[in-house]
Design a protein around this motif. Sequence first.
Motif, short mmCIF file in Angstrom:
data_model
loop_
_atom_site.label_atom_id
_atom_site.label_comp_id
_atom_site.label_asym_id
_atom_site.label_seq_id
_atom_site.Cartn_x
_atom_site.Cartn_y
_atom_site.Cartn_z
N ALA A 265 4.85 8.51 -1.62
CA ALA A 265 5.38 9.47 -2.59
C ALA A 265 4.24 9.92 -3.51
O ALA A 265 3.08 9.53 -3.33
N VAL A 266 4.56 10.75 -4.50
CA VAL A 266 3.59 11.15 -5.52
C VAL A 266 4.16 10.87 -6.90
O VAL A 266 5.38 10.74 -7.06
N ALA A 267 3.28 10.80 -7.89
CA ALA A 267 3.71 10.55 -9.26
C ALA A 267 2.75 11.21 -10.24
O ALA A 267 1.57 11.39 -9.94
N PHE A 268 3.27 11.57 -11.40
CA PHE A 268 2.44 12.03 -12.51
C PHE A 268 3.20 11.74 -13.80
O PHE A 268 4.38 11.34 -13.77
N ALA A 269 2.54 11.90 -14.93
CA ALA A 269 3.16 11.66 -16.23
C ALA A 269 3.00 12.89 -17.11
O ALA A 269 1.95 13.53 -17.11
N LEU A 270 4.06 13.21 -17.85
CA LEU A 270 4.06 14.32 -18.80
C LEU A 270 4.86 13.90 -20.04
O LEU A 270 5.97 13.36 -19.91
N ASN A 271 4.28 14.12 -21.20
CA ASN A 271 4.98 13.84 -22.46
C ASN A 271 5.53 12.42 -22.51
O ASN A 271 6.67 12.17 -22.92
N ASP A 272 4.69 11.47 -22.09
CA ASP A 272 5.02 10.04 -22.11
C ASP A 272 6.22 9.67 -21.26
O ASP A 272 6.90 8.68 -21.52
N TYR B 52 0.85 -1.19 0.00
CA TYR B 52 0.00 0.00 0.00
C TYR B 52 0.89 1.24 0.00
O TYR B 52 2.11 1.16 0.17
N PHE B 53 0.27 2.40 -0.24
CA PHE B 53 0.98 3.67 -0.35
C PHE B 53 2.05 3.63 -1.45
O PHE B 53 3.12 4.23 -1.32
N ALA B 54 1.77 2.91 -2.54
CA ALA B 54 2.63 2.91 -3.72
C ALA B 54 2.24 4.09 -4.62
O ALA B 54 1.37 4.90 -4.26
N VAL B 55 2.87 4.20 -5.79
CA VAL B 55 2.51 5.22 -6.77
C VAL B 55 2.18 4.54 -8.10
O VAL B 55 2.64 3.42 -8.37
N GLY B 56 1.39 5.21 -8.91
CA GLY B 56 1.06 4.71 -10.24
C GLY B 56 0.90 5.85 -11.22
O GLY B 56 0.53 6.96 -10.84
N PHE B 57 1.21 5.58 -12.48
CA PHE B 57 1.00 6.56 -13.55
C PHE B 57 0.91 5.81 -14.87
O PHE B 57 1.26 4.62 -14.96
N ALA B 58 0.42 6.47 -15.89
CA ALA B 58 0.34 5.91 -17.23
C ALA B 58 1.20 6.73 -18.17
O ALA B 58 1.17 7.96 -18.13
N ALA B 59 1.99 6.05 -19.01
CA ALA B 59 2.85 6.74 -19.97
C ALA B 59 3.11 5.82 -21.16
O ALA B 59 3.30 4.61 -20.99
N ASN B 60 3.09 6.40 -22.34
CA ASN B 60 3.41 5.67 -23.56
C ASN B 60 2.53 4.42 -23.73
O ASN B 60 2.98 3.37 -24.18
N GLY B 61 1.26 4.54 -23.34
CA GLY B 61 0.30 3.46 -23.55
C GLY B 61 0.36 2.33 -22.55
O GLY B 61 -0.33 1.32 -22.72
#
Length: 333
Positions: A145-152, A95-104
């Motif tokens: 932690a935190v995460a986000f995606a930008l420009n794949d 738990y308390f992991a991070v996730g994001f989507a990038a490049n499909g």
Amino acid sequence: MKKTRLLAALLLVLTAAFSSCTKEDTDVDYVVGAWYSHSQFEGLARNGAVSFVLNGKAYVGLGTDGTDKFTDFWEYTPGTNTWRQRASFPGVGRYFAVGFAANGKGYVGTGYDGLNRLKDFWEFDPTANTWTQKADFGGSARYSAVAFALNDKGYVGTGYDGNYKKDFWQYDPLTDAWTQKPSFGGNKRLGAVAFVANNQGYICTGLNNGIYETDNWSYNPATETWTEHRKLEGVDTNGTGYDFSAVPRAYAVAFTIGNNAYVTLGNKDTALLSCWAYSPTDDNWYQKTDFVGSSRISAVGFALGNAGYVTLGASGSTRYDDLWTLEPDADVD
């Protein structure tokens, strides 16, 4: 004549009363945004899960019910309001992991398994319904932690590895490599929120040694620079009249609809229901209708189309599996 004058006076009073209830004259009291209940999350109730969005669908998994640490993952389709179980996460439950989507593809990593802070990272292919282990996170093992995606490309920062952190890392899916970038411009913290707006990544809220942070920073990937924005404190004097000191919190959720970001739930000494919209255009915060479900922390939030979604979370020993959507511009009767 007396009756005519009396009616005229009464009309003036009614007109004034009606005018005082219009949006233009009472911005501070006029709050929009409607919440609606949707199909419950199909897995077990939990908190500290992760989510990411791919091809108009949301993927939600991991988390804990206070005892077990889960590895199951579920796909939500908004058009049919249905959940479908997908391949389970192959790593250790956490738990308390991070996730994001990038490049499909979707990416999940870091977190806490109840004994150890983690730094492994995994890629989910929605077409093949398979997970592949990728290069470990470039920083130290951590959670919250935190995460986000930008420009794949993915970005991960802040969190807790035994100490509060503010380092910041970029992940390139094409090379499967992590690169350290300029550290987050604000204070160290855990339990913050991150969102993308106006093609920049934002980090705000969170907790640092018992202090609820009030700063809001954006990251420009083109220049690799951090910019501080309006502090989350005091009363706005530029038109809304809102008290922005009500925005700071920890373990909230955030999502972006259009060019505006939304922050809701979490806690600041007590559990919160308030919902705030951030406009990067005028660097201002606007209050939205309070969340109508139960107050909670460590939920997950995501956006699909023109609606925001909130699910899971915990309040004390109670875990939730309900799903709610926010239509941010809808009027509430």
